[in-house]
Design a protein around this motif. Structure first.
Motif, PDB file in Angstrom:
ATOM      1  N   GLN A 304      29.715  43.623 -19.045  1.00 26.24           N
ATOM      2  CA  GLN A 304      30.895  42.903 -18.562  1.00 26.24           C
ATOM      3  C   GLN A 304      30.557  41.491 -18.103  1.00 26.24           C
ATOM      4  OE1 GLN A 304      34.043  44.754 -16.530  1.00 26.24           O
ATOM      5  NE2 GLN A 304      33.236  46.826 -16.743  1.00 26.24           N
ATOM      6  N   LEU A 305      29.344  41.315 -17.568  1.00 26.71           N
ATOM      7  CA  LEU A 305      28.967  39.992 -17.073  1.00 26.71           C
ATOM      8  C   LEU A 305      28.807  38.979 -18.202  1.00 26.71           C
ATOM      9  CD1 LEU A 305      28.052  38.147 -14.735  1.00 26.71           C
ATOM     10  CD2 LEU A 305      25.717  38.968 -15.138  1.00 26.71           C
ATOM     11  N   VAL A 306      28.197  39.388 -19.306  1.00 29.30           N
ATOM     12  CA  VAL A 306      27.910  38.437 -20.386  1.00 29.30           C
ATOM     13  C   VAL A 306      29.180  37.789 -20.936  1.00 29.30           C
ATOM     14  CG1 VAL A 306      27.049  38.264 -22.757  1.00 29.30           C
ATOM     15  CG2 VAL A 306      25.649  39.360 -21.004  1.00 29.30           C
ATOM     16  N   ALA A 335      19.720  45.355 -27.414  1.00 24.35           N
ATOM     17  CA  ALA A 335      19.022  44.127 -27.817  1.00 24.35           C
ATOM     18  C   ALA A 335      19.973  42.945 -27.932  1.00 24.35           C
ATOM     19  CB  ALA A 335      18.301  44.364 -29.141  1.00 24.35           C
ATOM     20  N   ALA A 336      21.160  43.170 -28.486  1.00 24.60           N
ATOM     21  CA  ALA A 336      22.098  42.057 -28.658  1.00 24.60           C
ATOM     22  C   ALA A 336      22.535  41.500 -27.311  1.00 24.60           C
ATOM     23  CB  ALA A 336      23.315  42.523 -29.452  1.00 24.60           C
ATOM     24  N   LEU A 337      22.701  42.367 -26.333  1.00 29.92           N
ATOM     25  CA  LEU A 337      23.108  41.919 -25.001  1.00 29.92           C
ATOM     26  C   LEU A 337      22.000  41.096 -24.360  1.00 29.92           C
ATOM     27  CD1 LEU A 337      25.725  42.349 -23.452  1.00 29.92           C
ATOM     28  CD2 LEU A 337      24.674  44.312 -22.324  1.00 29.92           C
ATOM     29  N   ARG A 338      20.764  41.541 -24.516  1.00 28.99           N
ATOM     30  CA  ARG A 338      19.632  40.792 -23.969  1.00 28.99           C
ATOM     31  C   ARG A 338      19.529  39.409 -24.623  1.00 28.99           C
ATOM     32  NH1 ARG A 338      13.728  40.399 -24.854  1.00 28.99           N
ATOM     33  NH2 ARG A 338      12.794  39.979 -22.816  1.00 28.99           N
ATOM     34  N   SER A 339      19.733  39.345 -25.928  1.00 26.31           N
ATOM     35  CA  SER A 339      19.670  38.059 -26.627  1.00 26.31           C
ATOM     36  C   SER A 339      20.740  37.100 -26.120  1.00 26.31           C
ATOM     37  CB  SER A 339      19.824  38.276 -28.135  1.00 26.31           C
ATOM     38  OG  SER A 339      18.742  39.024 -28.648  1.00 26.31           O
ATOM     39  N   ARG A 340      21.921  37.617 -25.849  1.00 27.65           N
ATOM     40  CA  ARG A 340      22.995  36.764 -25.343  1.00 27.65           C
ATOM     41  C   ARG A 340      22.678  36.268 -23.930  1.00 27.65           C
ATOM     42  NH1 ARG A 340      28.082  40.549 -26.521  1.00 27.65           N
ATOM     43  NH2 ARG A 340      29.286  38.857 -25.537  1.00 27.65           N
ATOM     44  N   LEU A 341      22.070  37.108 -23.111  1.00 28.88           N
ATOM     45  CA  LEU A 341      21.647  36.672 -21.774  1.00 28.88           C
ATOM     46  C   LEU A 341      20.613  35.555 -21.874  1.00 28.88           C
ATOM     47  CD1 LEU A 341      21.336  39.992 -19.764  1.00 28.88           C
ATOM     48  CD2 LEU A 341      22.713  38.014 -19.108  1.00 28.88           C
ATOM     49  N   GLU A 342      19.661  35.735 -22.767  1.00 25.42           N
ATOM     50  CA  GLU A 342      18.623  34.705 -22.941  1.00 25.42           C
ATOM     51  C   GLU A 342      19.232  33.390 -23.412  1.00 25.42           C
ATOM     52  OE1 GLU A 342      14.703  37.382 -24.058  1.00 25.42           O
ATOM     53  OE2 GLU A 342      16.119  36.873 -25.639  1.00 25.42           O
ATOM     54  N   ALA A 504      36.525  43.894 -22.354  1.00 21.86           N
ATOM     55  CA  ALA A 504      36.303  42.447 -22.471  1.00 21.86           C
ATOM     56  C   ALA A 504      35.844  42.077 -23.879  1.00 21.86           C
ATOM     57  CB  ALA A 504      35.263  41.990 -21.442  1.00 21.86           C
ATOM     58  N   GLU A 505      34.944  42.866 -24.440  1.00 26.52           N
ATOM     59  CA  GLU A 505      34.454  42.581 -25.789  1.00 26.52           C
ATOM     60  C   GLU A 505      35.555  42.840 -26.822  1.00 26.52           C
ATOM     61  OE1 GLU A 505      31.798  41.143 -26.453  1.00 26.52           O
ATOM     62  OE2 GLU A 505      30.170  41.705 -25.091  1.00 26.52           O
ATOM     63  N   ALA A 506      36.344  43.886 -26.633  1.00 23.15           N
ATOM     64  CA  ALA A 506      37.423  44.184 -27.568  1.00 23.15           C
ATOM     65  C   ALA A 506      38.450  43.054 -27.575  1.00 23.15           C
ATOM     66  CB  ALA A 506      38.086  45.507 -27.195  1.00 23.15           C
ATOM     67  N   ARG A 507      38.752  42.549 -26.386  1.00 22.42           N
ATOM     68  CA  ARG A 507      39.721  41.445 -26.289  1.00 22.42           C
ATOM     69  C   ARG A 507      39.189  40.203 -26.993  1.00 22.42           C
ATOM     70  NH1 ARG A 507      39.733  41.375 -21.193  1.00 22.42           N
ATOM     71  NH2 ARG A 507      41.156  43.145 -21.027  1.00 22.42           N
ATOM     72  N   ALA A 508      37.884  39.955 -26.853  1.00 22.69           N
ATOM     73  CA  ALA A 508      37.286  38.789 -27.507  1.00 22.69           C
ATOM     74  C   ALA A 508      37.304  38.948 -29.030  1.00 22.69           C
ATOM     75  CB  ALA A 508      35.850  38.611 -27.011  1.00 22.69           C
ATOM     76  N   LEU A 509      37.078  40.161 -29.504  1.00 23.15           N
ATOM     77  CA  LEU A 509      37.091  40.408 -30.945  1.00 23.15           C
ATOM     78  C   LEU A 509      38.477  40.241 -31.550  1.00 23.15           C
ATOM     79  CD1 LEU A 509      34.793  43.556 -31.363  1.00 23.15           C
ATOM     80  CD2 LEU A 509      34.430  41.320 -32.409  1.00 23.15           C
ATOM     81  N   LEU A 510      39.471  40.785 -30.848  1.00 24.84           N
ATOM     82  CA  LEU A 510      40.820  40.811 -31.398  1.00 24.84           C
ATOM     83  C   LEU A 510      41.626  39.551 -31.093  1.00 24.84           C
ATOM     84  CD1 LEU A 510      41.794  44.472 -30.409  1.00 24.84           C
ATOM     85  CD2 LEU A 510      41.364  43.638 -32.727  1.00 24.84           C
ATOM     86  N   GLY A 511      41.257  38.864 -30.011  1.00 19.66           N
ATOM     87  CA  GLY A 511      42.074  37.758 -29.544  1.00 19.66           C
ATOM     88  C   GLY A 511      43.316  38.231 -28.817  1.00 19.66           C
ATOM     89  N   ARG A 512      43.332  39.506 -28.456  1.00 20.07           N
ATOM     90  CA  ARG A 512      44.451  40.120 -27.744  1.00 20.07           C
ATOM     91  C   ARG A 512      43.960  41.435 -27.149  1.00 20.07           C
ATOM     92  NH1 ARG A 512      45.826  44.477 -30.764  1.00 20.07           N
ATOM     93  NH2 ARG A 512      45.456  44.390 -33.017  1.00 20.07           N
ATOM     94  N   ASP A 513      44.790  42.040 -26.319  1.00 18.07           N
ATOM     95  CA  ASP A 513      44.467  43.366 -25.829  1.00 18.07           C
ATOM     96  C   ASP A 513      44.700  44.399 -26.928  1.00 18.07           C
ATOM     97  OD1 ASP A 513      43.749  42.655 -23.214  1.00 18.07           O
ATOM     98  OD2 ASP A 513      45.848  42.611 -22.575  1.00 18.07           O
ATOM     99  N   PRO A 514      43.883  45.451 -26.987  1.00 19.88           N
ATOM    100  CA  PRO A 514      44.113  46.507 -27.984  1.00 19.88           C
ATOM    101  C   PRO A 514      45.479  47.166 -27.777  1.00 19.88           C
ATOM    102  CG  PRO A 514      41.936  46.723 -26.992  1.00 19.88           C
ATOM    103  CD  PRO A 514      42.673  45.697 -26.181  1.00 19.88           C
TER     104      PRO A 514
END
Length: 602
Positions: A304-306, A335-342, A504-514
Motif C-alpha cells: 500500500q505504501l509504494v 521482487a517487483a515491490l522491492r524494485s519499485r522501492l529502490e 490501490a494497485e487495482a485502481r491504478a491499473l484500471l483508472g477507476r475503482d473495480p
C-alpha cells in the motif's frame, strides 16, 4: 552503515551445516531496561514515545518520565500481588499507556503478556483471551479504554482490571498506579533481575487450538539487540526515529522495534494507521508529518505504501528526507515491490544509499537470527547469521530447515513441557519449521533465501514438490493487483490460487475503482482480463511447480476468529484452504466457472 559479513560454515553430519558469524557477540546489559535507564540518566527530556492526542497533535513522553512512571507502576503491581508467577495481561494496542505498563511490570520482575487487540475488539466470542488467561493465571489485566474493551474484560471477570481511561465498576485506573510512591519493593525487584528472568510471554497466532505462550527472557531481548547493533553499527552513532504500527503483541513490533528504541535512545511515533481498509490514510499522514530514519513494515504494508509514494511526489520527498533504511520482515517481499522501492529511493534521495533490506527470525528467537546487512538482488534474501546465533541447516527436500541456538532463543513455552520438548532437536537447536537455501551455492557470506514454511509445502499428483512460500511471493510480484494469496494444489494436477485484491494497485491499473463484487468473488471483467494477462506472463517465466493455472479473487477478508489470519496480516495457508474448500473446488472444476481466472492464452 553495516558491518562486514564473515560467516564460518562447518559440516555437522547427516548432511547438515552449521553457520555462525566470525564476529563474537559483545557484552550486553542484564535487560533492555538497564539501557533505558542509562539514556534517562544522560538525557531525561529526550522523547521516548509520542502518540496523537485528542487534539490530533503529537503528545510525547520523555525517557526520564518513563522511568519514573515505571518505578511507580512497578511498586503498585507488587503491592497488588503480581510477580513472577502472576503476570500482567495486556489487551490494548500500541500507545504510551501500554508502554508505561510494560516498563513498570518489567521493572518489578512481572512478566508481561500482551495479546492481539483483535482478540478483544474483533472477536465475537473472546475464546482466545479466555484461554490465554486460563493458561497464565494473570494477576491483573490492563486495557486502555474501559468501554471499548468492556466485553473482553467481562470475559475475564475473575481477573482484577486496570484501565487507562473511561470507567468500569471495580476497576483501578492507570492514574492510581502512577500515583504510587516507589519503595524498597520495586527497587529490590529491579536490582535482583537476572538475564534468565521471564520478561514476556508472547503468544503465537494460534491458528490451530489455543495460542502457544512463548517465554521471552531478559537475556533473549538484551542479547538480540546487541546482535543487531553489531550488524548495524550506525545505530550507535545516531538516535533512530520510527513511525510504527506493528503490533506490540507480536515480536516484530514489540521486541525488535520497541527494544531497538530503548537500547539506542530512539523515539517511537505510534502510528494509529495500518495496512487495512480505512486506516492506511492515517499512516500516510503520520509519515508525511514525521519522516522516519528507519522504516519497518511487512509486505502487505509496503504493497500500500509504494503506490502512495509513487502517486504523491511531495509525500515521497518528505518520507525519504532523512531515511537511512527500509526494512521488511514477516514474509518475503515480492521482487517487483522491492524494485519499485529502490527506484523511489533513488529518485527522492539521490546520492544517498537507502538499502531495502530484510531479516529473519521468530517469536522464539526474540526475534532476529539473520540479517541482510549487505547488498543483494534476490528479494527473498534473509541474510546471514547475526553474531551470537548458531544456525543449523538440516536438509529437507530441495532446501534446508533452519534450526537455531543462541542467547536469543527461548527456553520454551509457558506451562507446556510437551511443546517445549518437541520444539528442540537432540542437539538443543530450536526447530523453526522454516525452509531456506543459499543465495549463492557455496558462498555463506552471500546469505540465505527464504523458501517458506515447510508445513505449507505439498506435492502435486504428479509427484512435483511445490514450495508454497516461493510460489506465493513470485505470484504477488508478477501480479501486483493482488495483495495476498494462498496456493492450492495438494494431490491435484496443477497449482492454483485463492487471492485478495490490492485496491490501490487495482485502481491504478484500471483508472477507476473495480466494479462491485458479486458475492464472494471479484467479477470486474476488465480487471480479470488484466490479471489473466499478468498471470500468463508469470507462467511463461516459471516451471510447472510455480505456474498458477487458475486463480480467483475473493472479497471476504481472512477471518481472525476462524484462525485464517493474525492481526499482523500473516495469512495461514492451510487454514484458509480448509475454511474455503468450496472455493478451492471451483479452481478444479472444468470448464472454469465465472469469476475463475485462467491465464490469457490457455
Amino acid at each position: 552503515m553495516f558491518a562486514k559479513v564473515r560467516i564460518i560454515a562447518e559440516q555437522a553430519g547427516d548432511g547438515a551445516l552449521l553457520l555462525r558469524s566470525a564476529d563474537e557477540l559483545a557484552g550486553y546489559p542484564v535487560s533492555v531496561l538497564h539501557s533505558l535507564r542509562a539514556w534517562a540518566d544522560s538525557d531525561p527530556d529526550y522523547p521516548l514515545i509520542a502518540e496523537r492526542g485528542p487534539d490530533g497533535g503529537w503528545r510525547s513522553f520523555g525517557y526520564g518520565a518513563a522511568v519514573a512512571a515505571a518505578d511507580a507502576i512497578g511498586q503498585a503491581l507488587i503491592e497488588r500481588g503480581l510477580g513472577p508467577a502472576r503476570p500482567l495481561l495486556v489487551l490494548s494496542g500500541n500507545g504510551v499507556s501500554h508502554l508505561l505498563m510494560t516498563l513498570g511490570a518489567l521493572t518489578a520482575g512481572v512478566p508481561v503478556a500482551p495479546v492481539s487487540v483483535a482478540y478483544s475488539l474483533q472477536s465475537k466470542d473472546h475464546a482466545r483471551v479466555g484461554a490465554i488467561a486460563e493458561l497464565i493465571a494473570p494477576g491483573a489485566v490492563y486495557a486502555d479504554d474501559g468501554a471499548a474493551f468492556g466485553p473482553a474484560l467481562d470475559a475475564l471477570r475473575a481477573v482484577p482490571a486496570i484501565i487507562g481511561a473511561g470507567s468500569r465498576p471495580g476497576a483501578e485506573t492507570l492514574a492510581d498506579l502512577r500515583a504510587t510512591v516507589p519503595g524498597a519493593a520495586v527497587r529490590g525487584a529491579f536490582d535482583t533481575l537476572t538475564p534468565d528472568v521471564i520478561a514476556k510471554v508472547l503468544f503465537t497466532s494460534g491458528s490451530t487450538g489455543t495460542p502457544k505462550g512463548v517465554l521471552n527472557t531478559h537475556r533473549m531481548l538484551s542479547a538480540n539487540q546487541q546482535m543487531i547493533r553489531q550488524a548495524w553499527p550506525f545505530l550507535t552513532g545516531e538516535r533512530p526515529v520510527i513511525v510504527d504500527w506493528l503490533p506490540w503483541s507480536h515480536t516484530f513490533g514489540g521486541n525488535h522495534n520497541v527494544n531497538m528504541m530503548l537500547v539506542n535512545g530512539g523515539t517511537i511515533y505510534v502510528d494509529g494507521g495500518r495496512p487495512a481498509p480505512g486506516l492506511f490514510a492515517r499512516t500516510v499522514a503520520n509519515l508525511a508529518e514525521v519522516p522516519p530514519t528507519i522504516y519497518f513494515n511487512v509486505p502487505a504494508g509496503y504493497a500500500q505504501l509504494v503506490p502512495a509514494l509513487e502517486g504523491d511526489a511531495e509525500f515521497a520527498a518528505r518520507f525519504f528526507s532523512r531515511l537511512r533504511l527500509l526494512f521488511n520482515a514477516a514474509a518475503a517481499l515480492p521482487a517487483a515491490l522491492r524494485s519499485r522501492l529502490e527506484a523511489l529511493a533513488a529518485r527522492y534521495a539521490p546520492g544517498r544509499d537507502i538499502p531495502v533490506t530484510s531479516s529473519w527470525g521468530a517469536t522464539e528467537t526474540a526475534p532476529a537470527v539473520t540479517s541482510a546487512n549487505f547488498p543483494f538482488t534476490d528479494a527473498r534474501c534473509i541474510g546471514a547469521p547475526l553474531p551470537g546465533a548458531l544456525v543449523k541447516l538440516v536438509p529437507v527436500e530441495d532446501a534446508y530447515e533452519i534450526r537455531v541456538q543462541g542467547p536469543n532463543v527461548t527456553p520454551g513455552y509457558f506451562a507446556r513441557p510437551d511443546l517445549t520438548a518437541a520444539a528442540f532437536d537432540a542437539d538443543g537447536f530450536y526447530r523453526t519449521g522454516d525452509a531456506a537455501g543459499f543465495t549463492v551455492p557455496g558462498d555463506p557470506d552471500a546469505g540465505l533465501v527464504f523458501r517458506g514454511r515447510i508445513a505449507e509445502d505439498f506435492k502435486l499428483s504428479t509427484g512435483t514438490f511445490v514450495r508454497v512460500g516461493a510460489v506465493r511471493t513470485a505470484l504477488l510480484s508478477s501480479v501486483p493487483a493482488l495483495s495476498d494469496a494462498v496456493i492450492a494444489g495438494e494431490n491435484r494436477d496443477y497449482p492454483a490460487a485463492l487471492a485478495w485484491l490490492n485496491p490501490a494497485e487495482a485502481r491504478a491499473l484500471l483508472g477507476r475503482d473495480p466494479d462491485p463484487a458479486d458475492g464472494d468473488l471479484i467479477t470486474d471483467q476488465d480487471l480479470l482480463g488484466l490479471v489473466a494477462e499478468a498471470l500468463a506472463r508469470h507462467n511463461e517465466s516459471h516451471g510447472s511447480s510455480a505456474r498458477i493455472e487458475r486463480l480467483l479473487i475473493m472479497t471476504r477478508p481472512a477471518a481472525l476468529d476462524a484462525g485464517e489470519v493474525t492481526d499482523k496480516g500473516y495469512v495461514n495457508q492451510r487454514k484458509v484452504l480448509g475454511k474455503r474448500a468450496a472455493l478451492v473446488e471451483l479452481l478444479y472444476t472444468g470448464p472454469a466457472p465465472p469469476g475463475v481466472i485462467v491465464p490469457a492464452g490457455y
